[in-house]
Design a protein around this motif. Structure first.
Motif, PDB file in Angstrom:
ATOM      1  N   MET A  53       0.658  -0.936   0.275  1.00 33.45           N
ATOM      2  CA  MET A  53       0.589   0.551   0.085  1.00 33.45           C
ATOM      3  C   MET A  53       1.185   1.230   0.527  1.00 33.45           C
ATOM      4  N   MET A  54       0.914   1.649  -0.924  1.00 30.70           N
ATOM      5  CA  MET A  54       1.203   3.242  -1.013  1.00 30.70           C
ATOM      6  C   MET A  54       0.458   4.267  -0.628  1.00 30.70           C
ATOM      7  N   TYR A  55       1.064   5.339   0.629  1.00 31.02           N
ATOM      8  CA  TYR A  55       0.346   5.948   0.560  1.00 31.02           C
ATOM      9  C   TYR A  55       0.768   7.773   0.438  1.00 31.02           C
ATOM     10  N   GLU A  56       0.316   8.589  -0.047  1.00 31.49           N
ATOM     11  CA  GLU A  56       1.211   9.500  -0.969  1.00 31.49           C
ATOM     12  C   GLU A  56       0.341  11.358  -0.417  1.00 31.49           C
ATOM     13  N   ASN A  57       0.262  12.457  -0.193  1.00 30.47           N
ATOM     14  CA  ASN A  57      -0.342  13.513   0.396  1.00 30.47           C
ATOM     15  C   ASN A  57       0.666  14.658  -1.012  1.00 30.47           C
ATOM     16  N   TRP A  58      -0.271  14.671  -1.510  1.00 37.49           N
ATOM     17  CA  TRP A  58       0.195  15.935  -2.733  1.00 37.49           C
ATOM     18  C   TRP A  58      -0.615  17.650  -2.526  1.00 37.49           C
ATOM     19  N   GLU A  59       0.112  18.691  -3.433  1.00 36.52           N
ATOM     20  CA  GLU A  59      -0.221  19.721  -2.844  1.00 36.52           C
ATOM     21  C   GLU A  59      -1.680  20.116  -3.921  1.00 36.52           C
ATOM     22  N   SER A  60      -1.548  19.661  -4.889  1.00 35.60           N
ATOM     23  CA  SER A  60      -2.799  19.199  -5.859  1.00 35.60           C
ATOM     24  C   SER A  60      -3.008  17.842  -6.542  1.00 35.60           C
ATOM     25  N   ARG A  61      -4.251  17.619  -6.914  1.00 35.03           N
ATOM     26  CA  ARG A  61      -4.021  16.754  -8.451  1.00 35.03           C
ATOM     27  C   ARG A  61      -3.253  17.177  -9.317  1.00 35.03           C
ATOM     28  N   GLU A  62      -3.432  17.846 -10.009  1.00 38.32           N
ATOM     29  CA  GLU A  62      -2.697  18.039 -10.981  1.00 38.32           C
ATOM     30  C   GLU A  62      -1.384  17.666 -11.068  1.00 38.32           C
ATOM     31  N   LEU A  63      -0.152  17.706  -9.660  1.00 36.93           N
ATOM     32  CA  LEU A  63       1.081  18.353  -9.756  1.00 36.93           C
ATOM     33  C   LEU A  63       0.816  16.359  -8.973  1.00 36.93           C
ATOM     34  N   TRP A  64      -0.427  15.725  -9.113  1.00 38.43           N
ATOM     35  CA  TRP A  64       0.027  13.984  -8.550  1.00 38.43           C
ATOM     36  C   TRP A  64      -0.090  13.767 -10.650  1.00 38.43           C
ATOM     37  N   GLN A  65      -1.095  15.014 -11.303  1.00 37.11           N
ATOM     38  CA  GLN A  65      -1.207  13.452 -12.361  1.00 37.11           C
ATOM     39  C   GLN A  65       0.511  13.580 -13.041  1.00 37.11           C
ATOM     40  N   ASP A  66       0.834  14.466 -12.666  1.00 37.44           N
ATOM     41  CA  ASP A  66       2.075  15.238 -13.606  1.00 37.44           C
ATOM     42  C   ASP A  66       3.175  14.054 -13.058  1.00 37.44           C
ATOM     43  N   HIS A  67       3.263  14.213 -11.652  1.00 40.69           N
ATOM     44  CA  HIS A  67       3.628  12.963 -10.763  1.00 40.69           C
ATOM     45  C   HIS A  67       3.217  11.299 -11.687  1.00 40.69           C
ATOM     46  N   MET A  68       2.522  11.186 -12.373  1.00 44.58           N
ATOM     47  CA  MET A  68       2.253  10.020 -12.801  1.00 44.58           C
ATOM     48  C   MET A  68       2.303   9.395 -14.035  1.00 44.58           C
ATOM     49  N   SER A  69       3.016  10.077 -14.972  1.00 39.70           N
ATOM     50  CA  SER A  69       3.524  10.321 -16.085  1.00 39.70           C
ATOM     51  C   SER A  69       5.484  10.580 -16.377  1.00 39.70           C
ATOM     52  N   ALA A  70       5.780  10.720 -14.924  1.00 40.78           N
ATOM     53  CA  ALA A  70       7.119  11.208 -14.832  1.00 40.78           C
ATOM     54  C   ALA A  70       7.950   9.595 -14.831  1.00 40.78           C
ATOM     55  N   PRO A  71       8.996   9.680 -15.184  1.00 42.20           N
ATOM     56  CA  PRO A  71       9.870   9.476 -16.010  1.00 42.20           C
ATOM     57  C   PRO A  71      10.351   7.318 -15.021  1.00 42.20           C
ATOM     58  N   ALA A  72      10.116   7.414 -13.348  1.00 40.16           N
ATOM     59  CA  ALA A  72      10.023   6.710 -12.455  1.00 40.16           C
ATOM     60  C   ALA A  72       8.853   5.867 -12.509  1.00 40.16           C
ATOM     61  N   LEU A  73       8.196   6.024 -13.017  1.00 38.16           N
ATOM     62  CA  LEU A  73       6.208   5.147 -12.521  1.00 38.16           C
ATOM     63  C   LEU A  73       6.848   4.504 -14.161  1.00 38.16           C
ATOM     64  N   GLU A  74       6.914   5.355 -15.327  1.00 37.77           N
ATOM     65  CA  GLU A  74       6.971   4.951 -16.598  1.00 37.77           C
ATOM     66  C   GLU A  74       8.569   3.382 -16.480  1.00 37.77           C
ATOM     67  N   ALA A  75       9.363   4.240 -15.894  1.00 40.37           N
ATOM     68  CA  ALA A  75      10.426   2.379 -15.276  1.00 40.37           C
ATOM     69  C   ALA A  75       9.480   1.519 -14.647  1.00 40.37           C
ATOM     70  N   PHE A  76       9.041   1.916 -13.868  1.00 39.87           N
ATOM     71  CA  PHE A  76       8.283   0.324 -12.655  1.00 39.87           C
ATOM     72  C   PHE A  76       6.922   0.242 -13.600  1.00 39.87           C
ATOM     73  N   LYS A  77       6.801   0.925 -14.574  1.00 36.54           N
ATOM     74  CA  LYS A  77       5.700   0.135 -15.073  1.00 36.54           C
ATOM     75  C   LYS A  77       6.659  -1.059 -16.134  1.00 36.54           C
ATOM     76  N   LYS A  78       7.056  -0.802 -16.976  1.00 38.18           N
ATOM     77  CA  LYS A  78       8.169  -2.063 -17.319  1.00 38.18           C
ATOM     78  C   LYS A  78       8.750  -2.744 -16.806  1.00 38.18           C
ATOM     79  N   ALA A  79       9.444  -2.865 -15.534  1.00 32.69           N
ATOM     80  CA  ALA A  79       9.235  -3.979 -14.643  1.00 32.69           C
ATOM     81  C   ALA A  79       9.295  -4.156 -14.192  1.00 32.69           C
ATOM     82  N   THR A  80       7.592  -4.134 -13.832  1.00 31.39           N
ATOM     83  CA  THR A  80       6.454  -5.317 -12.860  1.00 31.39           C
ATOM     84  C   THR A  80       5.596  -5.457 -13.922  1.00 31.39           C
ATOM     85  N   GLU A  81       6.098  -5.147 -15.361  1.00 29.29           N
ATOM     86  CA  GLU A  81       5.223  -5.993 -16.223  1.00 29.29           C
ATOM     87  C   GLU A  81       4.368  -6.947 -16.346  1.00 29.29           C
ATOM     88  N   GLY A  82       4.029  -7.722 -15.819  1.00 31.30           N
ATOM     89  CA  GLY A  82       3.189  -9.657 -15.732  1.00 31.30           C
ATOM     90  C   GLY A  82       3.122  -9.776 -14.158  1.00 31.30           C
TER      91      GLY A  82
END
Length: 96
Positions: A53-82
């Motif tokens: 479980m990840m528990y996160e607090n963000w200043e705004s939804r917009e900044l969280w959405q920026d985070h969701m397309s960050a390179p680290a998240l993209e790398a996570f998606k690739k590394a954990t595929e399947g």
């Protein structure tokens, strides 16, 4: 600007728990450095080690959405595929 809390539940496949855990741990430093991140914590279930479980607090939804397309998240998606059985994201607003 309304603050946003995210509760993410991630369940790894039974044979990929350590991989998913390792990849989640890799997200910590870059995510905490993302603009707008106020809190970014990782937890593992004591009775079901495949459940994280990840528990996160963000200043705004917009900044969280920026985070969701960050390179680290993209790398996570690739590394954990399947390797992820289920993933849910809940966007929450603190009320009390």
């Amino acid at each position: 600007m309304t603050k946003l809390t995210i509760v993410a539940n991630i369940t790894a496949t039974s044979d990929q728990v350590e991989l998913v855990k390792s990849e989640l741990e890799k997200l910590m430093a870059p995510s905490r450095a993302d603009k707008g991140c106020m809190q970014y914590d990782l937890h593992q279930d004591n009775e079901n080690p495949a459940h994280f479980m990840m528990y996160e607090n963000w200043e705004s939804r917009e900044l969280w959405q920026d985070h969701m397309s960050a390179p680290a998240l993209e790398a996570f998606k690739k590394a954990t595929e399947g390797a992820i059985e289920s993933l849910s994201l809940n966007e929450m607003t603190h009320i009390a």
